[in-house]
Design a protein around this motif. Structure first.
Motif, mmCIF file in Angstrom:
data_model
loop_
_atom_site.group_PDB
_atom_site.id
_atom_site.type_symbol
_atom_site.label_atom_id
_atom_site.label_comp_id
_atom_site.label_asym_id
_atom_site.label_seq_id
_atom_site.Cartn_x
_atom_site.Cartn_y
_atom_site.Cartn_z
ATOM 1 N N LYS A 15 0.839 -1.207 0.000
ATOM 2 C CA LYS A 15 0.000 0.000 0.000
ATOM 3 C C LYS A 15 0.870 1.251 0.000
ATOM 4 N N GLU A 18 2.017 2.220 -3.372
ATOM 5 C CA GLU A 18 0.945 2.865 -4.135
ATOM 6 C C GLU A 18 0.781 4.333 -3.721
ATOM 7 N N TYR A 19 0.825 4.579 -2.430
ATOM 8 C CA TYR A 19 0.650 5.944 -1.927
ATOM 9 C C TYR A 19 1.798 6.857 -2.350
ATOM 10 N N ASP A 22 1.356 8.736 -5.532
ATOM 11 C CA ASP A 22 0.077 9.423 -5.707
ATOM 12 C C ASP A 22 -0.029 10.581 -4.709
ATOM 13 N N LYS A 25 -3.185 10.772 -2.537
ATOM 14 C CA LYS A 25 -3.234 9.793 -1.451
ATOM 15 C C LYS A 25 -2.301 10.211 -0.315
ATOM 16 N N TRP A 28 -3.943 12.972 1.663
ATOM 17 C CA TRP A 28 -4.980 12.396 2.511
ATOM 18 C C TRP A 28 -4.352 11.712 3.726
ATOM 19 N N LEU A 29 -3.292 10.927 3.494
ATOM 20 C CA LEU A 29 -2.636 10.194 4.575
ATOM 21 C C LEU A 29 -2.071 11.141 5.633
ATOM 22 N N ARG A 32 -4.864 12.510 7.702
ATOM 23 C CA ARG A 32 -5.391 11.504 8.632
ATOM 24 C C ARG A 32 -4.448 11.310 9.815
ATOM 25 N N THR A 60 6.823 14.493 -0.494
ATOM 26 C CA THR A 60 5.788 14.492 -1.528
ATOM 27 C C THR A 60 5.749 15.813 -2.285
ATOM 28 N N ILE A 80 0.414 4.465 7.264
ATOM 29 C CA ILE A 80 -0.810 3.811 6.795
ATOM 30 C C ILE A 80 -1.310 2.821 7.850
ATOM 31 N N SER A 84 -4.992 2.993 9.792
ATOM 32 C CA SER A 84 -5.915 1.967 9.325
ATOM 33 C C SER A 84 -6.742 1.424 10.488
#
Length: 140
Positions: A15, A18-19, A22, A25, A28-29, A32, A60, A80, A84
């Motif tokens: 995961k 993938e993040y 992006d 993402k 967003w992470l 959060r 990023t 993550i 989660s």
């Protein structure tokens, strides 16, 4: 219970990969994680989570470029995992649900010590190079 083995064998690194590619993402992470830092029972790792979120955000956004991609992958995977709701011990189990999060953050920070030290030096150098807010306003 070995939280680290579960973490390394789980979906978290996939995961994270993938993040990492992006920006939406990642944004967003980081958001959060900042919300998650307000939870009761996280005093032991709140500063670590905030630091990892800041580092992830700066990477990023291209502000911090002197990092190991493997270490970034591990940092993102840990973030993550923490946010989660479906990690090894679900967070709705109040105290128990935070124990695995604290364990993973502590383990990740020990593995990322050199990377985090480099990032903190970068932040300190950047702060020293910027004029204080009052001086910047007066100069305009």
């Amino acid at each position: 219970m070995n939280y680290v083995k579960h973490f390394l064998k789980g979906q978290w690194l996939r995961k994270a990969a993938e993040y990492m590619v992006d920006p939406a993402k990642m944004k967003w992470l980081v958001g959060r994680v900042r919300q998650y830092c307000g939870k009761e029972g996280l005093a032991a790792v709140r500063d670590h989570l905030s630091l990892l979120a800041d580092m992830a955000s700066d990477i990023t956004k291209g502000r911090y470029t002197d990092y190991s991609k493997g270490n970034f992958l591990l940092a993102v995977a840990a973030l993550i995992y923490v946010v989660s709701p479906l990690d090894l011990v679900p967070d709705f189990l109040i105290v128990l649900g935070l124990l695995d999060d604290v364990a993973i953050v502590g383990w990740a920070m020990s593995r990322l010590k050199t990377e985090v030290d480099k990032y903190q030096a970068f932040v300190a150098e950047k702060a020293a190079a910027e004029p204080p807010a009052e001086v910047a306003v007066a100069a305009e």
